[in-house]
Design an enzyme around this catalytic site. Structure first.
Site, PDB file in Angstrom:
ATOM      1  N   TYR A  59       0.737  -0.896  -0.238  1.00  0.00           N
ATOM      2  CA  TYR A  59      -0.107  -0.271  -0.222  1.00  0.00           C
ATOM      3  C   TYR A  59       0.550   1.341   0.278  1.00  0.00           C
ATOM      4  O   TYR A  59       1.840   0.871   0.773  1.00  0.00           O
ATOM      5  CB  TYR A  59      -0.963   0.464   1.080  1.00  0.00           C
ATOM      6  CG  TYR A  59      -2.400  -0.381   1.146  1.00  0.00           C
ATOM      7  CD1 TYR A  59      -2.646   0.489   0.116  1.00  0.00           C
ATOM      8  CD2 TYR A  59      -2.933  -1.324   0.917  1.00  0.00           C
ATOM      9  CE1 TYR A  59      -4.262   0.880  -0.023  1.00  0.00           C
ATOM     10  CE2 TYR A  59      -4.585  -1.515   0.969  1.00  0.00           C
ATOM     11  CZ  TYR A  59      -5.156  -0.906   0.727  1.00  0.00           C
ATOM     12  OH  TYR A  59      -6.215  -1.216   0.067  1.00  0.00           O
ATOM     13  N   GLU A  61      -1.328   4.432  -0.303  1.00  0.00           N
ATOM     14  CA  GLU A  61      -1.696   5.983  -0.165  1.00  0.00           C
ATOM     15  C   GLU A  61      -0.778   7.681   0.016  1.00  0.00           C
ATOM     16  O   GLU A  61      -0.125   7.061   0.959  1.00  0.00           O
ATOM     17  CB  GLU A  61      -2.214   5.981   0.609  1.00  0.00           C
ATOM     18  CG  GLU A  61      -3.824   4.613   0.030  1.00  0.00           C
ATOM     19  CD  GLU A  61      -4.870   5.064   0.906  1.00  0.00           C
ATOM     20  OE1 GLU A  61      -5.488   5.961   1.880  1.00  0.00           O
ATOM     21  OE2 GLU A  61      -5.408   3.797   1.391  1.00  0.00           O
ATOM     22  N   ASP A 205      -7.346  14.160 -24.027  1.00  0.00           N
ATOM     23  CA  ASP A 205      -7.738  13.026 -23.812  1.00  0.00           C
ATOM     24  C   ASP A 205      -6.930  12.474 -25.146  1.00  0.00           C
ATOM     25  O   ASP A 205      -7.472  12.277 -26.051  1.00  0.00           O
ATOM     26  CB  ASP A 205      -9.183  11.693 -23.810  1.00  0.00           C
ATOM     27  CG  ASP A 205      -8.810  11.096 -23.656  1.00  0.00           C
ATOM     28  OD1 ASP A 205      -8.339  10.369 -23.845  1.00  0.00           O
ATOM     29  OD2 ASP A 205     -10.164  10.503 -23.502  1.00  0.00           O
ATOM     30  N   THR A 231      -4.659   6.750 -21.105  1.00  0.00           N
ATOM     31  CA  THR A 231      -4.129   5.145 -20.701  1.00  0.00           C
ATOM     32  C   THR A 231      -2.756   5.071 -21.570  1.00  0.00           C
ATOM     33  O   THR A 231      -2.182   5.847 -22.139  1.00  0.00           O
ATOM     34  CB  THR A 231      -5.203   4.151 -21.409  1.00  0.00           C
ATOM     35  OG1 THR A 231      -4.691   4.999 -22.852  1.00  0.00           O
ATOM     36  CG2 THR A 231      -6.306   4.397 -20.752  1.00  0.00           C
ATOM     37  N   LYS A 234      -2.316   0.887 -24.804  1.00  0.00           N
ATOM     38  CA  LYS A 234      -2.758   2.007 -26.761  1.00  0.00           C
ATOM     39  C   LYS A 234      -1.615   1.667 -27.198  1.00  0.00           C
ATOM     40  O   LYS A 234      -0.976   1.215 -27.433  1.00  0.00           O
ATOM     41  CB  LYS A 234      -3.557   2.575 -26.630  1.00  0.00           C
ATOM     42  CG  LYS A 234      -5.049   1.936 -25.830  1.00  0.00           C
ATOM     43  CD  LYS A 234      -5.874   4.060 -26.204  1.00  0.00           C
ATOM     44  CE  LYS A 234      -7.717   3.298 -25.489  1.00  0.00           C
ATOM     45  NZ  LYS A 234      -7.707   3.450 -23.817  1.00  0.00           N
ATOM     46  N   ARG A 240      -2.075  -1.911 -18.467  1.00  0.00           N
ATOM     47  CA  ARG A 240      -2.979  -1.128 -18.410  1.00  0.00           C
ATOM     48  C   ARG A 240      -3.484  -0.216 -17.374  1.00  0.00           C
ATOM     49  O   ARG A 240      -2.664  -0.530 -16.376  1.00  0.00           O
ATOM     50  CB  ARG A 240      -4.614  -2.085 -17.895  1.00  0.00           C
ATOM     51  CG  ARG A 240      -5.855  -1.941 -17.839  1.00  0.00           C
ATOM     52  CD  ARG A 240      -6.658  -3.546 -19.141  1.00  0.00           C
ATOM     53  NE  ARG A 240      -5.758  -3.402 -19.951  1.00  0.00           N
ATOM     54  CZ  ARG A 240      -6.406  -3.409 -21.777  1.00  0.00           C
ATOM     55  NH1 ARG A 240      -7.590  -2.685 -20.498  1.00  0.00           N
ATOM     56  NH2 ARG A 240      -6.023  -3.902 -22.302  1.00  0.00           N
TER      57      ARG A 240
HETATM   58  N1  DSN Z   1     -12.876   1.139 -24.860  1.00  0.00           N
HETATM   59  C1  DSN Z   1     -11.774   2.439 -25.626  1.00  0.00           C
HETATM   60  C2  DSN Z   1     -11.366   1.764 -27.039  1.00  0.00           C
HETATM   61  O1  DSN Z   1     -11.690   0.629 -27.375  1.00  0.00           O
HETATM   62  O2  DSN Z   1     -11.267   2.887 -27.692  1.00  0.00           O
HETATM   63  C3  DSN Z   1     -11.709   3.527 -24.790  1.00  0.00           C
HETATM   64  O3  DSN Z   1     -12.118   3.805 -24.192  1.00  0.00           O
END
Ligand code: DSN
Length: 422
Positions: A59, A61, A205, A231, A234, A240
Protein backbone atom coordinates in the site's frame (compact mmCIF):
# COMPACT_ATOMS: atom_id res chain seq x y z
CA UNK A 1 1.30 -23.82 8.82
CA UNK A 2 3.50 -26.02 6.67
CA UNK A 3 0.66 -26.21 4.18
CA UNK A 4 0.43 -22.40 4.12
CA UNK A 5 4.16 -21.98 3.43
CA UNK A 6 4.12 -24.60 0.72
CA UNK A 7 1.05 -23.05 -0.85
CA UNK A 8 2.88 -19.71 -1.12
CA UNK A 9 5.42 -21.28 -3.47
CA UNK A 10 3.07 -23.19 -5.78
CA UNK A 11 2.49 -21.96 -9.35
CA UNK A 12 -0.90 -20.82 -10.61
CA UNK A 13 -1.13 -23.99 -12.68
CA UNK A 14 -0.68 -26.02 -9.51
CA UNK A 15 -3.16 -24.01 -7.42
CA UNK A 16 -5.85 -23.05 -9.91
CA UNK A 17 -5.67 -25.11 -13.06
CA UNK A 18 -8.96 -23.69 -14.33
CA UNK A 19 -7.76 -20.07 -14.45
CA UNK A 20 -4.26 -21.07 -15.54
CA UNK A 21 -5.72 -23.04 -18.43
CA UNK A 22 -7.82 -20.08 -19.55
CA UNK A 23 -4.79 -17.76 -19.44
CA UNK A 24 -2.92 -20.26 -21.63
CA UNK A 25 -5.85 -20.35 -24.04
CA UNK A 26 -5.81 -16.57 -24.22
CA UNK A 27 -2.05 -16.63 -24.93
CA UNK A 28 -2.70 -19.07 -27.78
CA UNK A 29 -5.53 -16.85 -29.10
CA UNK A 30 -3.20 -13.83 -29.10
CA UNK A 31 -0.54 -15.83 -30.96
CA UNK A 32 -2.81 -17.25 -33.65
CA UNK A 33 -5.24 -14.39 -34.30
CA UNK A 34 -4.50 -11.17 -36.12
CA UNK A 35 -5.22 -8.37 -33.65
CA UNK A 36 -6.72 -5.29 -35.27
CA UNK A 37 -8.51 -3.70 -32.30
CA UNK A 38 -7.21 -0.12 -32.48
CA UNK A 39 -6.98 0.32 -28.69
CA UNK A 40 -5.05 -2.91 -28.04
CA UNK A 41 -1.37 -3.75 -28.19
CA UNK A 42 1.16 -6.38 -27.09
CA UNK A 43 3.39 -5.22 -24.23
CA UNK A 44 7.03 -6.22 -23.92
CA UNK A 45 7.69 -9.05 -21.48
CA UNK A 46 9.45 -6.55 -19.18
CA UNK A 47 6.15 -4.69 -18.71
CA UNK A 48 4.42 -7.94 -17.71
CA UNK A 49 7.18 -8.61 -15.17
CA UNK A 50 6.47 -5.28 -13.46
CA UNK A 51 2.73 -6.02 -13.52
CA UNK A 52 3.22 -9.48 -12.02
CA UNK A 53 5.62 -8.41 -9.28
CA UNK A 54 5.67 -8.31 -5.47
CA UNK A 55 4.58 -4.67 -5.69
CA UNK A 56 1.04 -6.04 -5.54
CA UNK A 57 1.65 -6.61 -1.81
CA UNK A 58 2.20 -2.93 -0.98
CA UNK A 59 0.00 0.00 0.00
CA UNK A 60 1.29 3.52 -0.72
CA UNK A 61 -1.54 6.04 -0.42
CA UNK A 62 -0.28 9.59 -0.90
CA UNK A 63 2.65 10.85 -2.95
CA UNK A 64 6.43 10.25 -2.77
CA UNK A 65 7.78 11.44 0.61
CA UNK A 66 4.21 12.11 1.80
CA UNK A 67 2.92 8.54 2.09
CA UNK A 68 0.43 7.33 4.67
CA UNK A 69 2.20 3.96 5.12
CA UNK A 70 5.57 2.72 6.30
CA UNK A 71 7.87 0.64 4.13
CA UNK A 72 7.47 2.90 1.10
CA UNK A 73 11.21 3.52 0.54
CA UNK A 74 11.39 1.57 -2.72
CA UNK A 75 7.90 2.09 -4.09
CA UNK A 76 8.12 5.85 -3.72
CA UNK A 77 11.38 5.82 -5.68
CA UNK A 78 9.57 3.84 -8.38
CA UNK A 79 6.76 6.40 -8.44
CA UNK A 80 9.24 9.31 -8.59
CA UNK A 81 11.00 7.71 -11.55
CA UNK A 82 7.66 7.16 -13.32
CA UNK A 83 6.71 10.81 -12.76
CA UNK A 84 10.07 12.14 -13.98
CA UNK A 85 10.02 9.91 -17.06
CA UNK A 86 6.44 10.91 -17.97
CA UNK A 87 7.32 14.61 -17.66
CA UNK A 88 10.46 14.21 -19.77
CA UNK A 89 8.81 12.02 -22.43
CA UNK A 90 5.98 14.47 -23.06
CA UNK A 91 7.65 17.75 -22.02
CA UNK A 92 5.07 18.35 -19.26
CA UNK A 93 5.31 20.55 -16.13
CA UNK A 94 3.63 17.94 -13.93
CA UNK A 95 2.55 14.29 -14.07
CA UNK A 96 0.33 12.13 -11.91
CA UNK A 97 0.90 8.43 -12.64
CA UNK A 98 -1.66 6.97 -10.23
CA UNK A 99 -4.95 6.88 -12.23
CA UNK A 100 -6.12 3.31 -12.70
CA UNK A 101 -7.89 3.87 -16.02
CA UNK A 102 -8.54 6.41 -18.75
CA UNK A 103 -11.97 7.14 -17.36
CA UNK A 104 -10.51 7.83 -13.90
CA UNK A 105 -7.83 10.03 -15.46
CA UNK A 106 -10.54 12.07 -17.17
CA UNK A 107 -12.54 12.21 -13.94
CA UNK A 108 -9.45 13.57 -12.14
CA UNK A 109 -8.88 16.27 -14.76
CA UNK A 110 -12.56 17.34 -14.78
CA UNK A 111 -12.95 17.29 -10.98
CA UNK A 112 -9.80 19.44 -10.66
CA UNK A 113 -11.49 22.38 -12.39
CA UNK A 114 -15.24 21.72 -12.71
CA UNK A 115 -18.23 21.78 -10.40
CA UNK A 116 -21.46 19.85 -10.98
CA UNK A 117 -23.62 21.77 -13.45
CA UNK A 118 -20.68 23.37 -15.27
CA UNK A 119 -20.61 23.24 -19.05
CA UNK A 120 -18.47 20.87 -21.11
CA UNK A 121 -17.99 20.86 -24.89
CA UNK A 122 -16.75 17.50 -26.16
CA UNK A 123 -16.95 15.15 -29.12
CA UNK A 124 -20.00 12.92 -29.38
CA UNK A 125 -19.40 9.22 -28.88
CA UNK A 126 -21.11 8.22 -32.12
CA UNK A 127 -18.83 10.56 -34.10
CA UNK A 128 -15.66 9.14 -32.51
CA UNK A 129 -15.58 10.58 -28.95
CA UNK A 130 -15.60 8.56 -25.72
CA UNK A 131 -18.12 7.66 -23.02
CA UNK A 132 -16.28 9.85 -20.52
CA UNK A 133 -16.62 12.84 -22.86
CA UNK A 134 -20.22 13.51 -21.89
CA UNK A 135 -22.32 10.46 -22.75
CA UNK A 136 -25.70 10.64 -20.94
CA UNK A 137 -25.12 7.27 -19.21
CA UNK A 138 -21.62 8.28 -18.01
CA UNK A 139 -20.88 10.38 -14.90
CA UNK A 140 -19.95 13.26 -17.24
CA UNK A 141 -23.40 13.27 -18.83
CA UNK A 142 -25.04 13.10 -15.39
CA UNK A 143 -22.92 15.81 -13.73
CA UNK A 144 -22.20 18.40 -16.40
CA UNK A 145 -24.13 20.43 -18.95
CA UNK A 146 -22.91 18.79 -22.14
CA UNK A 147 -22.73 20.34 -25.58
CA UNK A 148 -21.42 17.92 -28.17
CA UNK A 149 -19.54 18.59 -31.37
CA UNK A 150 -19.35 16.08 -34.19
CA UNK A 151 -17.78 15.80 -37.60
CA UNK A 152 -18.80 17.58 -40.77
CA UNK A 153 -21.26 15.42 -42.78
CA UNK A 154 -19.31 15.92 -46.02
CA UNK A 155 -15.67 15.60 -44.92
CA UNK A 156 -16.32 13.45 -41.82
CA UNK A 157 -13.57 15.45 -40.10
CA UNK A 158 -13.81 17.89 -37.20
CA UNK A 159 -15.18 21.24 -38.36
CA UNK A 160 -13.20 23.66 -36.17
CA UNK A 161 -15.43 26.57 -37.24
CA UNK A 162 -18.43 24.65 -35.86
CA UNK A 163 -16.54 23.84 -32.63
CA UNK A 164 -15.79 27.58 -32.24
CA UNK A 165 -19.44 28.47 -32.92
CA UNK A 166 -20.69 25.98 -30.31
CA UNK A 167 -18.08 27.19 -27.81
CA UNK A 168 -19.23 30.80 -28.21
CA UNK A 169 -22.84 29.71 -27.87
CA UNK A 170 -22.51 27.51 -24.75
CA UNK A 171 -19.51 29.13 -23.00
CA UNK A 172 -18.18 25.87 -21.51
CA UNK A 173 -15.90 25.62 -18.49
CA UNK A 174 -13.99 22.81 -20.22
CA UNK A 175 -13.44 21.86 -23.84
CA UNK A 176 -12.39 18.26 -24.42
CA UNK A 177 -10.23 17.37 -27.43
CA UNK A 178 -9.37 13.79 -28.30
CA UNK A 179 -11.27 10.75 -29.52
CA UNK A 180 -11.39 6.99 -29.62
CA UNK A 181 -12.50 6.39 -33.21
CA UNK A 182 -11.20 9.36 -35.17
CA UNK A 183 -8.74 8.44 -37.92
CA UNK A 184 -7.45 11.94 -38.69
CA UNK A 185 -4.88 14.24 -37.06
CA UNK A 186 -6.28 16.61 -34.43
CA UNK A 187 -5.26 20.28 -34.49
CA UNK A 188 -4.65 21.00 -30.80
CA UNK A 189 -3.49 24.58 -31.45
CA UNK A 190 -6.91 25.30 -33.01
CA UNK A 191 -8.65 23.78 -29.98
CA UNK A 192 -6.58 25.92 -27.62
CA UNK A 193 -7.32 29.08 -29.59
CA UNK A 194 -11.06 28.30 -29.33
CA UNK A 195 -10.75 27.56 -25.60
CA UNK A 196 -8.85 30.80 -24.97
CA UNK A 197 -11.40 32.83 -26.92
CA UNK A 198 -14.26 31.66 -24.68
CA UNK A 199 -12.24 31.42 -21.43
CA UNK A 200 -12.44 27.60 -21.26
CA UNK A 201 -9.87 25.10 -20.04
CA UNK A 202 -8.61 22.62 -22.65
CA UNK A 203 -8.49 18.98 -21.52
CA UNK A 204 -7.02 16.69 -24.18
CA UNK A 205 -7.60 12.95 -23.93
CA UNK A 206 -4.72 11.56 -25.99
CA UNK A 207 -5.21 7.92 -24.93
CA UNK A 208 -5.42 6.57 -28.47
CA UNK A 209 -2.50 8.51 -29.90
CA UNK A 210 -0.16 8.73 -26.87
CA UNK A 211 2.40 6.39 -28.47
CA UNK A 212 2.29 8.34 -31.71
CA UNK A 213 2.84 11.56 -29.75
CA UNK A 214 5.73 10.02 -27.79
CA UNK A 215 7.26 8.71 -31.02
CA UNK A 216 6.83 11.97 -32.92
CA UNK A 217 4.21 10.58 -35.35
CA UNK A 218 1.43 12.99 -34.21
CA UNK A 219 1.65 16.60 -32.99
CA UNK A 220 1.70 16.83 -29.21
CA UNK A 221 -1.28 18.26 -27.32
CA UNK A 222 0.92 19.03 -24.29
CA UNK A 223 2.04 22.58 -25.23
CA UNK A 224 -1.57 23.49 -26.03
CA UNK A 225 -3.58 21.91 -23.20
CA UNK A 226 -3.92 22.72 -19.51
CA UNK A 227 -4.57 19.00 -18.89
CA UNK A 228 -3.64 15.95 -20.95
CA UNK A 229 -5.06 12.58 -19.94
CA UNK A 230 -4.03 9.21 -21.32
CA UNK A 231 -4.05 5.48 -20.88
CA UNK A 232 -0.75 3.62 -21.12
CA UNK A 233 -1.92 0.46 -22.86
CA UNK A 234 -2.85 1.57 -26.36
CA UNK A 235 -0.29 2.93 -28.87
CA UNK A 236 2.02 3.70 -25.92
CA UNK A 237 2.44 -0.08 -25.47
CA UNK A 238 2.53 -0.08 -21.69
CA UNK A 239 0.53 -1.69 -18.87
CA UNK A 240 -3.23 -1.35 -18.46
CA UNK A 241 -3.41 1.99 -16.63
CA UNK A 242 -3.41 5.76 -17.06
CA UNK A 243 -1.81 9.09 -16.16
CA UNK A 244 -2.55 12.81 -16.28
CA UNK A 245 -0.22 15.65 -17.27
CA UNK A 246 -0.98 19.28 -16.45
CA UNK A 247 0.54 22.72 -16.43
CA UNK A 248 2.25 23.80 -13.20
CA UNK A 249 -0.64 25.98 -11.97
CA UNK A 250 -2.96 22.93 -11.70
CA UNK A 251 -0.44 20.48 -10.17
CA UNK A 252 -1.70 20.67 -6.59
CA UNK A 253 -5.36 20.52 -7.58
CA UNK A 254 -4.74 17.51 -9.81
CA UNK A 255 -2.81 15.56 -7.18
CA UNK A 256 -5.45 16.27 -4.53
CA UNK A 257 -8.19 15.19 -6.92
CA UNK A 258 -6.55 11.86 -7.80
CA UNK A 259 -5.82 11.10 -4.13
CA UNK A 260 -7.78 11.40 -1.91
CA UNK A 261 -10.39 12.79 -4.32
CA UNK A 262 -11.22 9.80 -6.48
CA UNK A 263 -8.77 7.01 -5.62
CA UNK A 264 -7.17 5.37 -2.60
CA UNK A 265 -4.01 3.33 -2.90
CA UNK A 266 -2.22 3.38 -6.27
CA UNK A 267 -1.76 0.08 -8.12
CA UNK A 268 2.01 -0.08 -7.65
CA UNK A 269 2.70 -2.92 -10.11
CA UNK A 270 1.09 -0.73 -12.78
CA UNK A 271 3.07 2.34 -11.62
CA UNK A 272 6.34 0.40 -12.02
CA UNK A 273 5.30 -0.90 -15.43
CA UNK A 274 4.31 2.64 -16.47
CA UNK A 275 7.83 3.81 -15.55
CA UNK A 276 9.32 1.11 -17.83
CA UNK A 277 6.83 2.01 -20.56
CA UNK A 278 7.88 5.71 -20.44
CA UNK A 279 11.55 4.67 -20.60
CA UNK A 280 10.98 2.45 -23.66
CA UNK A 281 8.81 5.07 -25.38
CA UNK A 282 11.68 7.56 -25.12
CA UNK A 283 14.11 5.32 -27.01
CA UNK A 284 14.92 5.73 -30.73
CA UNK A 285 13.37 2.32 -31.57
CA UNK A 286 10.00 3.62 -30.38
CA UNK A 287 10.15 6.44 -32.96
CA UNK A 288 10.52 3.78 -35.68
CA UNK A 289 7.65 1.80 -34.13
CA UNK A 290 5.31 4.83 -34.08
CA UNK A 291 6.18 5.73 -37.68
CA UNK A 292 5.56 2.11 -38.78
CA UNK A 293 2.16 2.04 -37.00
CA UNK A 294 1.11 5.02 -39.15
CA UNK A 295 2.61 3.57 -42.36
CA UNK A 296 0.86 0.26 -41.70
CA UNK A 297 -2.50 1.98 -41.19
CA UNK A 298 -1.99 3.87 -44.47
CA UNK A 299 -1.15 0.59 -46.27
CA UNK A 300 -4.16 -1.24 -44.78
CA UNK A 301 -6.40 1.69 -45.73
CA UNK A 302 -5.07 1.87 -49.31
CA UNK A 303 -5.60 -1.85 -50.00
CA UNK A 304 -9.09 -1.84 -48.47
CA UNK A 305 -9.99 1.15 -50.63
CA UNK A 306 -8.73 -0.74 -53.70
CA UNK A 307 -10.96 -3.62 -52.62
CA UNK A 308 -14.00 -1.33 -52.71
CA UNK A 309 -14.45 -0.43 -49.04
CA UNK A 310 -15.61 3.08 -48.19
CA UNK A 311 -13.18 4.63 -45.72
CA UNK A 312 -14.74 7.10 -43.26
CA UNK A 313 -13.14 10.55 -43.83
CA UNK A 314 -11.43 9.16 -46.92
CA UNK A 315 -8.25 8.00 -45.20
CA UNK A 316 -6.15 7.92 -42.06
CA UNK A 317 -3.42 10.04 -40.45
CA UNK A 318 -2.92 7.83 -37.40
CA UNK A 319 -3.28 4.17 -36.35
CA UNK A 320 -7.03 3.89 -37.09
CA UNK A 321 -8.95 2.93 -40.22
CA UNK A 322 -12.72 3.29 -39.89
CA UNK A 323 -14.74 1.36 -42.47
CA UNK A 324 -18.29 2.11 -43.60
CA UNK A 325 -19.58 -1.39 -44.40
CA UNK A 326 -22.87 -0.34 -45.96
CA UNK A 327 -21.53 -0.67 -49.51
CA UNK A 328 -20.63 -4.29 -48.68
CA UNK A 329 -24.14 -4.99 -47.38
CA UNK A 330 -23.03 -6.19 -43.93
CA UNK A 331 -23.39 -4.66 -40.45
CA UNK A 332 -20.51 -4.02 -38.05
CA UNK A 333 -21.89 -6.69 -35.71
CA UNK A 334 -22.02 -9.38 -38.41
CA UNK A 335 -18.60 -8.36 -39.75
CA UNK A 336 -16.96 -8.52 -36.31
CA UNK A 337 -18.41 -12.01 -35.79
CA UNK A 338 -17.41 -13.34 -39.23
CA UNK A 339 -13.87 -11.98 -38.89
CA UNK A 340 -13.49 -13.42 -35.38
CA UNK A 341 -14.35 -16.88 -36.76
CA UNK A 342 -11.70 -16.36 -39.44
CA UNK A 343 -8.97 -15.42 -36.94
CA UNK A 344 -9.08 -11.62 -37.31
CA UNK A 345 -10.06 -9.63 -34.21
CA UNK A 346 -11.76 -6.25 -34.72
CA UNK A 347 -14.60 -4.27 -33.20
CA UNK A 348 -17.86 -3.01 -34.61
CA UNK A 349 -18.04 0.75 -34.33
CA UNK A 350 -20.58 3.46 -35.02
CA UNK A 351 -19.71 5.67 -37.96
CA UNK A 352 -20.80 9.31 -38.10
CA UNK A 353 -24.57 9.58 -38.76
CA UNK A 354 -24.90 5.80 -38.40
CA UNK A 355 -28.47 4.59 -39.04
CA UNK A 356 -27.85 1.38 -37.05
CA UNK A 357 -28.08 0.91 -33.26
CA UNK A 358 -24.82 1.05 -31.20
CA UNK A 359 -24.86 -2.75 -30.69
CA UNK A 360 -25.19 -3.31 -34.45
CA UNK A 361 -23.49 -0.38 -36.25
CA UNK A 362 -22.55 0.12 -39.89
CA UNK A 363 -18.86 0.44 -39.16
CA UNK A 364 -15.76 -1.49 -38.28
CA UNK A 365 -12.79 0.09 -36.49
CA UNK A 366 -9.37 -1.29 -37.38
CA UNK A 367 -6.00 -0.35 -35.92
CA UNK A 368 -2.35 -1.27 -36.44
CA UNK A 369 -0.60 -0.88 -33.02
CA UNK A 370 -0.65 -4.62 -32.17
CA UNK A 371 0.29 -6.08 -35.57
CA UNK A 372 3.13 -3.53 -35.78
CA UNK A 373 4.42 -4.70 -32.38
CA UNK A 374 4.66 -8.20 -33.89
CA UNK A 375 6.96 -6.76 -36.58
CA UNK A 376 4.48 -6.74 -39.44
CA UNK A 377 4.92 -4.18 -42.20
CA UNK A 378 3.12 -2.87 -45.30
CA UNK A 379 3.34 -6.22 -47.13
CA UNK A 380 1.47 -8.03 -44.34
CA UNK A 381 -1.14 -5.23 -44.22
CA UNK A 382 -1.94 -6.08 -47.85
CA UNK A 383 -2.40 -9.76 -46.96
CA UNK A 384 -4.62 -8.87 -44.00
CA UNK A 385 -6.75 -6.48 -46.08
CA UNK A 386 -7.22 -9.18 -48.73
CA UNK A 387 -8.23 -11.71 -46.06
CA UNK A 388 -10.65 -9.22 -44.51
CA UNK A 389 -12.27 -8.61 -47.89
CA UNK A 390 -12.51 -12.33 -48.60
CA UNK A 391 -14.35 -12.94 -45.33
CA UNK A 392 -16.68 -9.96 -45.59
CA UNK A 393 -17.55 -10.69 -49.21
CA UNK A 394 -18.84 -14.16 -48.20
CA UNK A 395 -19.50 -14.04 -44.43
CA UNK A 396 -21.51 -17.30 -44.47
CA UNK A 397 -18.95 -19.33 -46.43
CA UNK A 398 -17.54 -21.67 -43.77
CA UNK A 399 -14.89 -23.06 -46.13
CA UNK A 400 -13.54 -19.59 -46.96
CA UNK A 401 -13.57 -18.72 -43.25
CA UNK A 402 -11.54 -21.85 -42.39
CA UNK A 403 -9.04 -21.12 -45.16
CA UNK A 404 -8.52 -17.54 -43.97
CA UNK A 405 -8.22 -18.69 -40.36
CA UNK A 406 -5.43 -21.09 -41.21
CA UNK A 407 -3.66 -18.40 -43.33
CA UNK A 408 -3.91 -15.95 -40.42
CA UNK A 409 -2.49 -18.52 -38.00
CA UNK A 410 0.43 -19.06 -40.41
CA UNK A 411 0.96 -15.31 -40.61
CA UNK A 412 0.95 -15.15 -36.81
CA UNK A 413 3.47 -18.00 -36.61
CA UNK A 414 5.79 -16.08 -38.95
CA UNK A 415 5.78 -13.20 -36.44
CA UNK A 416 6.10 -15.09 -33.16
CA UNK A 417 4.72 -13.64 -29.96
CA UNK A 418 5.95 -14.24 -26.39
CA UNK A 419 8.11 -17.26 -27.25
CA UNK A 420 9.72 -17.04 -23.81
CA UNK A 421 6.38 -17.10 -22.01
CA UNK A 422 5.58 -20.61 -20.72
N1 DSN B 1 -12.78 1.62 -25.04
C1 DSN B 1 -11.53 2.16 -25.53
C2 DSN B 1 -11.38 1.96 -26.99
O1 DSN B 1 -11.49 0.81 -27.40
O2 DSN B 1 -11.12 2.89 -27.73
C3 DSN B 1 -11.37 3.54 -25.15
O3 DSN B 1 -11.44 3.62 -23.76
Amino acid sequence: MAFFNEMMEVSLEGLDAEISGLINSELERQRTHIELIASENFVPRAIMEGMGSVLTNKYAEGYPHKKYYGGCEFVERIEEIAIERAKKLFGADHANVQPHSGSTANQAAYFSVMNPGDGMLAMRLDHGGHLSHGHPLNFTGMMYKITAYGVDPETETIDYGEVARLARECGPKVIVAGASAYPRAIDFARFRAIADEVGAILVTDMAHIAGLVAGGAHDSPVPHSQFVTSTTHKTLRGPRGAFVLCSAEYARDLDRTVFPGVQGGPLLPAVAAKATCFKLAGEPEFKSYAAQVVRNAAALCARLRERGFRIVSGGTDNHIVLLDLRSKGITGKAAERALEAAGITTNKNAIPFDPEKPMVTSGLRLGTPAVTSRGMKEEQMGLIADALDEVLSAPDDAGASRAVRSRMAELGAAFPLYESVR
